[in-house]
Scaffold this active site. Structure first.
Site, PDB file in Angstrom:
ATOM      1  N   GLY A 244      77.916 -54.149 -51.688  1.00 37.34           N
ATOM      2  CA  GLY A 244      77.209 -55.366 -51.516  1.00 37.34           C
ATOM      3  C   GLY A 244      77.956 -56.047 -50.478  1.00 37.34           C
ATOM      4  N   GLY A 245      77.416 -57.338 -50.468  1.00 40.72           N
ATOM      5  CA  GLY A 245      78.178 -58.289 -49.608  1.00 40.72           C
ATOM      6  C   GLY A 245      79.672 -59.017 -50.031  1.00 40.72           C
TER       7      GLY A 245
ATOM      8  N   ASP B 297      72.264 -34.368 -61.909  1.00 39.49           N
ATOM      9  CA  ASP B 297      71.553 -33.762 -63.226  1.00 39.49           C
ATOM     10  C   ASP B 297      71.324 -34.783 -64.144  1.00 39.49           C
ATOM     11  OD1 ASP B 297      71.668 -31.103 -62.332  1.00 39.49           O
ATOM     12  OD2 ASP B 297      73.876 -30.909 -63.374  1.00 39.49           O
TER      13      ASP B 297
HETATM   14  N1  CAO Z   1      62.231 -15.744 -72.543  1.00 37.54           N
HETATM   15  C1  CAO Z   1      62.192 -14.986 -71.620  1.00 37.54           C
HETATM   16  N2  CAO Z   1      62.571 -15.350 -70.413  1.00 37.54           N
HETATM   17  C2  CAO Z   1      63.131 -16.479 -70.301  1.00 37.54           C
HETATM   18  C3  CAO Z   1      63.195 -17.548 -71.245  1.00 37.54           C
HETATM   19  C4  CAO Z   1      62.806 -17.216 -72.629  1.00 37.54           C
HETATM   20  N3  CAO Z   1      62.920 -17.881 -73.691  1.00 37.54           N
HETATM   21  N4  CAO Z   1      63.813 -18.786 -70.951  1.00 37.54           N
HETATM   22  C5  CAO Z   1      64.291 -18.545 -69.658  1.00 37.54           C
HETATM   23  N5  CAO Z   1      63.610 -17.088 -68.973  1.00 37.54           N
HETATM   24  C6  CAO Z   1      63.780 -16.729 -67.935  1.00 37.54           C
HETATM   25  C7  CAO Z   1      62.733 -17.280 -66.673  1.00 37.54           C
HETATM   26  O1  CAO Z   1      61.427 -16.863 -67.017  1.00 37.54           O
HETATM   27  C8  CAO Z   1      63.200 -16.765 -65.586  1.00 37.54           C
HETATM   28  O2  CAO Z   1      62.759 -15.509 -65.278  1.00 37.54           O
HETATM   29  P1  CAO Z   1      61.865 -15.006 -63.807  1.00 37.54           P
HETATM   30  O3  CAO Z   1      62.849 -15.453 -62.819  1.00 37.54           O
HETATM   31  O4  CAO Z   1      61.829 -13.658 -64.059  1.00 37.54           O
HETATM   32  O5  CAO Z   1      60.622 -15.944 -63.906  1.00 37.54           O
HETATM   33  C9  CAO Z   1      64.835 -16.474 -65.773  1.00 37.54           C
HETATM   34  O6  CAO Z   1      64.765 -16.697 -67.253  1.00 37.54           O
HETATM   35  C10 CAO Z   1      65.848 -17.503 -64.987  1.00 37.54           C
HETATM   36  O7  CAO Z   1      65.128 -18.618 -64.900  1.00 37.54           O
HETATM   37  P2  CAO Z   1      66.176 -19.566 -63.913  1.00 37.54           P
HETATM   38  O8  CAO Z   1      65.570 -19.099 -62.499  1.00 37.54           O
HETATM   39  O9  CAO Z   1      65.561 -21.121 -64.028  1.00 37.54           O
HETATM   40  O10 CAO Z   1      67.329 -19.634 -64.362  1.00 37.54           O
HETATM   41  P3  CAO Z   1      68.727 -19.331 -63.163  1.00 37.54           P
HETATM   42  O11 CAO Z   1      70.050 -19.271 -64.108  1.00 37.54           O
HETATM   43  O12 CAO Z   1      68.644 -18.044 -62.353  1.00 37.54           O
HETATM   44  O13 CAO Z   1      68.819 -20.630 -62.351  1.00 37.54           O
HETATM   45  C11 CAO Z   1      68.897 -23.030 -61.954  1.00 37.54           C
HETATM   46  C12 CAO Z   1      69.326 -21.962 -62.809  1.00 37.54           C
HETATM   47  C13 CAO Z   1      69.365 -24.401 -62.660  1.00 37.54           C
HETATM   48  C14 CAO Z   1      69.513 -22.985 -60.567  1.00 37.54           C
HETATM   49  C15 CAO Z   1      67.305 -23.100 -61.967  1.00 37.54           C
HETATM   50  O14 CAO Z   1      66.825 -23.115 -63.074  1.00 37.54           O
HETATM   51  C16 CAO Z   1      66.802 -24.194 -61.240  1.00 37.54           C
HETATM   52  O15 CAO Z   1      66.926 -24.425 -60.072  1.00 37.54           O
HETATM   53  N6  CAO Z   1      66.262 -25.349 -61.820  1.00 37.54           N
HETATM   54  C17 CAO Z   1      65.849 -26.477 -61.279  1.00 37.54           C
HETATM   55  C18 CAO Z   1      66.833 -27.557 -60.914  1.00 37.54           C
HETATM   56  C19 CAO Z   1      67.494 -27.877 -61.953  1.00 37.54           C
HETATM   57  O16 CAO Z   1      67.296 -28.343 -63.001  1.00 37.54           O
HETATM   58  N7  CAO Z   1      68.956 -27.912 -61.623  1.00 37.54           N
HETATM   59  C20 CAO Z   1      70.080 -28.236 -62.339  1.00 37.54           C
HETATM   60  C21 CAO Z   1      70.620 -27.747 -63.432  1.00 37.54           C
HETATM   61  S1  CAO Z   1      71.736 -28.295 -64.086  1.00 37.54           S
HETATM   62  O17 CAO Z   1      72.981 -28.321 -63.208  1.00 37.54           O
END
Ligand code: CAO
Length: 423
Positions: free
Chosen positions: A246-247, A167
């Site tokens: 490392g070495g 991250d």
């Molecule tokens: N208004 C309306 N909708 C919003 C919004 C806003 N301001 N902000 C977010 N959303 C919506 C998104 O559009 C998405 O909707 P859809 O699925 O319908 O398109 C939804 O919120 C959820 O977004 P997401 O899928 O990114 O969030 P999640 O919690 O399900 O997943 C995570 C989280 C981190 C697994 C995923 O975002 C991801 O894989 N990100 C990329 C990799 C990454 O950065 N990982 C590290 C995170 S830190 O450990």
């Protein structure tokens, strides 16, 4: 004057990887506007809560120096506001799940049409390929990037590390990608897409293990402790315990008090240049001339014995005493510091590496400051915003909406309750 003053960031990030990047840019002076879903916001606001009703440390420690605007990017009026933000900002940063931005109607093609100068920067778990659609969190990246298979002890399971290399590590890569794209834009006038994949970021940090994977075909990795222990190598790079990468062989050794203090340990490196001094220090002067011990190659199959003897010595000293005795002799050592010791370290506070911040709902807390120091761009840490704290301010000052328009936007449900910002 700060280095990134005048750069405006549309911050669509959440959780850790993306927020690390935009927090860094904010520390360098960029105006970071964090867009959060009305009434909900970044999920970390309410994760690992320690003070009921207040933003968690998880959220506060990743979102300093930013402004927060509540905006529903799926509402028609919200989309209009978002379009205006894309027009006004230099960079859009996001780490949604793959495809989320396209589903909102703000994919790369759309962004370019609205603002050809915009840089669109994304963190994704994987780059293009068979896993590109997967959601990814820190430990998945550590596992898929080669860190877990090479961390731990040879006879134990794979391990993840406490350092958030997937991250925060990828957030750093993204920040570099953004400033590089901004630099290029000075010459081309065009924005571009920046992608930092977490798997790629972790692998980049594990390059010495990819090095060793290739060296394996030329024979055993003689500097790994398992070689001296007679344990044969398999087809892939094994876990190397606390061997140094490392070495110069190194190990974690017990110090005085280890029986009761879980952090009474030191890292000790038997750097070749320091060998005679190490021999004298631990009371083994005869090893200086003995052909079985005098040269690094001769010592490789005796590392357990050698570190056993050094440990007999370190166990008679405190970990800081080991440092005090070894440093003047140029013997590289390092105490194992607990988070408690780090939190209380005055030197780290003096350099702004650890800072104390005051927050209206949670009070004072500690956080990390900017680890990168620029001599001409001071960075002080200011508290994280409350959810939607700057909605009205951004609509008015950045986007130029009138009071009437702001109330129309609020009535459409595109933003959170405005009175919150007025409080
Ligand atoms: N208004 C309306 N909708 C919003 C919004 C806003 N301001 N902000 C977010 N959303 C919506 C998104 O559009 C998405 O909707 P859809 O699925 O319908 O398109 C939804 O919120 C959820 O977004 P997401 O899928 O990114 O969030 P999640 O919690 O399900 O997943 C995570 C989280 C981190 C697994 C995923 O975002 C991801 O894989 N990100 C990329 C990799 C990454 O950065 N990982 C590290 C995170 S830190 O450990």
């Amino acid at each position: 004057m700060k280095a990134l003053e005048g750069v405006r960031i549309l911050d669509f990030t959440h959780v850790q990887s993306g927020p690390t990047c935009t927090q860094l840019l904010a520390w360098f002076g960029a105006d970071v506007i964090k867009v959060e879903r009305p009434g909900v916001g970044d999920a970390t606001h309410n994760q690992l809560v320690d003070v009921p009703g207040a933003d968690s440390l998880y959220f506060t420690m990743l979102n300093h120096n930013k402004r927060s605007i509540e905006l529903n990017s799926k509402n028609e009026t919200g989309k209009q506001v978002l379009t205006r933000l894309v027009e006004e900002c230099d960079v859009l940063v996001e780490n949604f799940a793959p495809g989320a931005l396209d589903r909102m109607g703000f994919g790369w093609e759309a962004i370019q049409k609205i603002n050809p100068r915009m840089i669109m920067a994304s963190v994704k778990g994987f780059g293009p390929g068979k896993y590109e659609d997967c959601k990814v969190y820190e430990n998945v990246a550590q596992c898929a990037g080669g860190a877990a298979s090479t961390t731990g002890f040879v006879d134990g399971p794979p391990l993840v590390t406490g350092a958030q290399i997937g991250d925060s590590g990828t957030g750093l890569n993204l920040a570099l990608g953004i400033v590089t794209a901004l630099f290029q834009r000075e010459k081309t006038g065009r924005g571009q897409k920046v992608l930092a994949a977490m798997q790629a970021g972790v692998l980049n940090l594990c390059r010495v293990k990819l090095r060793d994977q290739q060296r394996l075909s030329a024979g055993p990795l003689t500097e790994y402790s398992q070689h001296g222990e007679g344990i044969p190598f398999g087809e892939a790079v094994p876990r190397a315990g606390n061997d140094s990468g490392g070495g110069q062989p190194g190990r974690i050794l017990k110090c005085k008090g280890w029986e009761t203090d879980p952090d009474a340990y030191t890292y000790f490196i038997t750097q070749a240049a320091a060998w005679p001094k190490i021999c004298d220090l631990i009371g083994k002067p005869e090893w200086k001339e003995d052909p079985g011990y005098a040269t690094p190659p001769a010592r490789l199959d005796k590392l357990n014995e050698i570190f056993g003897e050094i440990e007999k010595w370190t166990m008679t000293k405190g970990k800081f005493e080991v440092m005090d005795l070894c440093n003047p002799l140029d013997i590289p050592v390092g105490p194992i510091l607990s988070m408690k010791e780090i939190a209380e370290d005055e030197g780290l506070r003096a350099t702004g590496t650890i800072v104390e911040v005051d927050h209206p709902t949670r009070g004072k807390y500690l956080t990390v400051g900017n680890p990168i120091k620029l001599s001409d761009s001071p960075s002080e840490v200011t508290r994280s915003p409350l959810l939607g704290e700057h909605t009205e301010e951004v609509l008015r000052d950045v986007l130029g909406y009138s009071d009437e328009e702001i109330h129309r936007i609020a009535a459409s449900g595109a933003v959170g309750e405005l009175q919150k910002a007025a409080e």
